[in-house]
Structure formats: C-alpha cells, structure tokens
Design an enzyme around this catalytic site. Structure first.
Site, short mmCIF file in Angstrom:
data_model
loop_
_atom_site.label_atom_id
_atom_site.label_comp_id
_atom_site.label_asym_id
_atom_site.label_seq_id
_atom_site.Cartn_x
_atom_site.Cartn_y
_atom_site.Cartn_z
N CYS A 72 18.76 -9.96 -28.86
CA CYS A 72 19.54 -9.04 -28.03
C CYS A 72 20.50 -8.18 -28.85
CB CYS A 72 20.30 -9.81 -26.96
SG CYS A 72 21.45 -11.07 -27.59
N HIS A 368 25.47 -13.06 -25.42
CA HIS A 368 24.51 -11.97 -25.24
C HIS A 368 25.16 -10.65 -25.60
CE1 HIS A 368 20.86 -10.21 -23.80
NE2 HIS A 368 21.35 -9.69 -22.68
N ASN A 390 20.46 -3.45 -20.41
CA ASN A 390 20.04 -4.74 -20.94
C ASN A 390 18.79 -4.55 -21.79
OD1 ASN A 390 19.86 -7.56 -21.30
ND2 ASN A 390 20.53 -7.95 -19.20
#
Length: 452
Positions: A72, A368, A390
């Site tokens: 991520c 994250h 995202n």
C-alpha cells in the site's frame, strides 16, 4: 478457592441476569450473532453524511490494485507521482510499475537486515532486539522515507516496462521463502562469528548471500529494466512523450518531483514524544547509505492544515492511518459516526481509550497508506470530510475511493507527507537541523503500512 481471583457461579448468574434484564441486550445479541458486529453497529445517518462531492479535489487516473500484497505504501507513493505525469502530459490515465520498487525494496531490505545482523552479533539470540530483527526481516510494509530512498537510487518505470507477476500480485510465497533464506543466512553469520571468523570475511559472506537474494528476486519478479522505450498518448491521442529512458531519467522527465522536499509529519500525542521535535526509529529503513526515517511530530490540526494547503495547490497527499478502526470496508467509509459499537454493547469499547492511550497500550498504530485527493471545508475553512484514493481496485468502496470524516482523522490518522514549504519557518528549521530523538524499533511510530 479465592473468590476474588476466580470466576464463580454467582458471578456468572449475576452477569446473566444483568444481560437479559435489558431488552436492548437481547436485540443486540440477535443482530450481532446473525450479521456480525460491524453490520449491526452500522448507523445509516452516519453513512449518509459521506457523500462523494468535494470543495477541493484533484482528478486522478484509473484505480490501481495492490491485490494480495502489502504494498500500500508503494501504491500510495506512486499514485502521488503518477498524478504529476497525468497532469503534465494531459493523459486519460497512467500507471507506474509497482513491481519495480518491490524488487529493489526486497533487495535493499535484505541488505539492511544483514547489516543489522552483523551489527548485533554479540547480542543474545533470544534477546528482544535480535528477536525483533528476525521476526519480519523483509515484509512488504514500508514508510514514505523508505520509498523516497528507493526512488532516489533506482528511479521509476511505467507499468508496461515491469508488469505484475504471480509473486508481486500475491507476495506471501516469495516473502516466506526469502524470509527463511535470510534467517538461515543470519544463523550462518552468527555461528561464523562465534567460531572466530574475521569481520572482513563475514562481509564477504554477506556479499555472496546478497547474490542469492538477487537470484531469488529475479526468479520471482523478473529482471528490472536498465533502459526502456516509452510512448505516451494524451486524451486527444496525440503523442505526448516518446523516447528511451533509464529509470532515473524517466522519473526526472515524467514525474519531475524533488522527493527531498517532501517530509513526514506525524501526530503522536504521547508523553514520550513532545510536539515540535523530530524523531527517528532505530533499525528502521531499507537503503543503508540513505539512512532511516525522519519525522516531525506536530498537533493533528497542523497535519490537516498542511494537507489542505497541498490539495489547494492541486497535488495529492500521501497519508498513513489505522485503517481497521471504525471502518465500513465494503462501502469505503472511515467515520466514527457511521458505527456505534459502544451503543451496541451498552458500554465503552471503542471509547475506552483516547488517541494517546491507544498508542501507549498497543491498541492502535499506522497500518495502511493511501492518498488524500479531496476535502470539504466548513464556513471557517476547517475540513469536515476527506476524499481518499485507496489501492484495492475499482470494485472497492465507490469506484476505488473512500471517504474519511474529520473526527476519524482526529483519532486514526498518524502521518501525512507534504512539501516542506507548507511548514512554518520554525517547523522547517526544526525538521532540517534538530538531531532527532531515536525511538525503539518496536515503537508504534515505527510501524509499517502493510494492510492487504
């Protein structure tokens, strides 16, 4: 039997009577046991407040998908960079290779691990430090400063120049075998040291081990390109960029970002980290010659102010958070008002600790990394709702986007990366000149963004 230490039959009877005396408890039991906690605690009015319209917004290309990997932080970093290329060349969409930095990160983390092993040869094997180093030597997670180090050394390439492989889409197998090799190599280095092998010979052993790491990574991910051809067409199908580039040349031409201008701001309101000072984390990094991480700790409102300022300049913002908290994952909603877990249970569960206490007691840390790409502001200019890109593909959330409420930002956002020009003169001077306080390797501010 000491009744103050044991759970007794009378204790259980009293708890049962208390539970079933309230109709709400029975309703909650039926709802949760049938649908789960999150679904039962969902507040429709809170969900309705998360509309996808924003006062300030940058327009990104098509969504990217990290698939079954913990990349991520790489996706977030590359999404901030590809935006510049999309904007510069008027592209409909564009994607930078995420496999390319994955290769170099694994290689550099392996070297970082070996250097730490060589530096701790006389530490006890079962001590906390060596146990920590062995726990996850080459995991997928990372930080902005680590990505910055990779870009400065290796540049970037378009996705077509180094596409995804089975091992980049799902890193578990590759990570498992590489970790096993690294632990075995650490054993050999420590045993050789105990047998009296000289330091220069241990260094030669490490060089040979790094050759093995390179072979493993090429087998799993392919060979990174040293030079490649590029042809980019804009929204009108006109050739916008054409030529042959090295990865460093392509970064300079297509992205044109001075990564050293971008600094990590954290907000950790714990007693051991006074605001207005810089911090680093012992043993945390990847590229040895570039050093580790560096943070400036500021109140959460300063992180917001800097993020809004960067968005107003039509540039996205890398940020790190604890994504699993108060999160409707399928709907892509991070909002403390969209879930009422405490109301469901009838006592404080989510509300039993504040931000600092969650950090101190191991309940929360950064898990994250994503990208802020929009914000709504009230009459006074204070943010109320944030737009988030995202890296879980277009099927996630709302076309790959999430929303993040400002109260959620207060509780669970821990880091933003912004151009240092948005800092005050005093903040910038502190970041650039203050000797940072060194935090323990296991400090929560040393956590790596890695959620799959």
């Amino acid at each position: 039997m000491d009744e103050m230490k044991s759970v007794t039959a009378d204790d259980l009877a009293a708890a049962r009577e208390d539970f079933f005396a309230e109709r709400a408890n029975v309703v909650a039991k039926n709802a949760v046991s049938s649908n789960g906690i999150t679904a039962a605690a969902r507040v429709p009015e809170g969900v309705a407040a998360n509309a996808m319209t924003f006062d300030v917004e940058v327009k990104q290309g098509e969504r990217c998908n990290q698939e079954r990997s913990g990349r991520c932080w790489m996706f977030a970093s590359l999404n901030t960079m590809r935006y510049r290329a999309i904007k510069k060349y008027n592209l409909k969409t564009f994607e930078l290779s995420q496999t390319y930095p994955l290769f170099w990160d694994k290689l550099e983390k392996s070297n970082w691990f070996f250097e730490n092993i060589l530096d701790t040869l006389d530490e006890p094997l079962d001590g906390r430090l060596v146990s920590y180093l062995l726990a996850d030597p080459v995991g997928d997670g990372g930080q902005w400063d680590m990505f910055k180090s990779l870009v400065k050394k290796y540049g970037v390439v378009p996705k077509e120049a180094m596409p995804e492989t089975a091992c980049s889409r799902n890193t578990r197998e590759m990570d498992s075998y590489l970790t096993r090799y690294l632990r075995g190599a650490a054993k050999r280095l420590r045993e050789s040291h105990a047998a009296g092998v000289a330091a220069e010979d241990l260094a030669e052993m490490k060089k040979e081990m790094m050759g093995d790491v390179y072979h493993l990574l090429v087998t799993c991910l392919g060979e990174p390109p040293a030079r490649f051809d590029v042809r980019l067409r804009d929204k009108d199908d006109k050739l916008a960029l054409s030529g042959s580039f090295t990865p460093q040349e392509f970064f300079a031409e297509a992205v044109g970002m001075n990564v050293d201008d971008y600094v990590s701001l954290i907000s950790a309101p714990t007693a051991d980290k006074p605001f207005g000072h810089t911090y680093t984390v012992s043993r945390l990094g990847n590229v040895v010659e570039d050093g580790g991480v560096r943070y400036l700790n500021l109140p959460i409102e300063r992180l917001k102010e800097c993020a809004v300022a960067q968005l107003r300049e039509d540039l996205p913002v890398w940020f790190g958070c604890d994504v699993g908290q108060s999160y409707l994952r399928e709907e892509g909603i991070m909002d403390t008002a969209a879930l009422d877990v405490d109301g469901l249970f009838g006592f404080e569960v989510e509300g039993c600790m504040n931000r600092a206490e969650r950090l101190d007691y191991g309940e929360s840390l950064m898990t994250h990394a994503m990208v802020l790409e929009g914000v709504n502001l009230d009459e006074s200019g204070h943010p109320t709702l944030w737009k988030v890109e995202n890296s879980w593909g277009a099927d996630h959330g709302r076309n790959g986007f999430d929303t993040l409420s400002d109260p959620w930002f207060d509780e669970y956002v821990y880091q933003v990366v912004v151009d240092k020009k948005h800092l005050t003169d005093a903040e910038r001077a502190t970041y650039e000149t203050e000797q940072p306080t060194v935090l323990a390797p296991w400090d929560p501010m040393g956590s790596l963004a890695r959620v799959r």
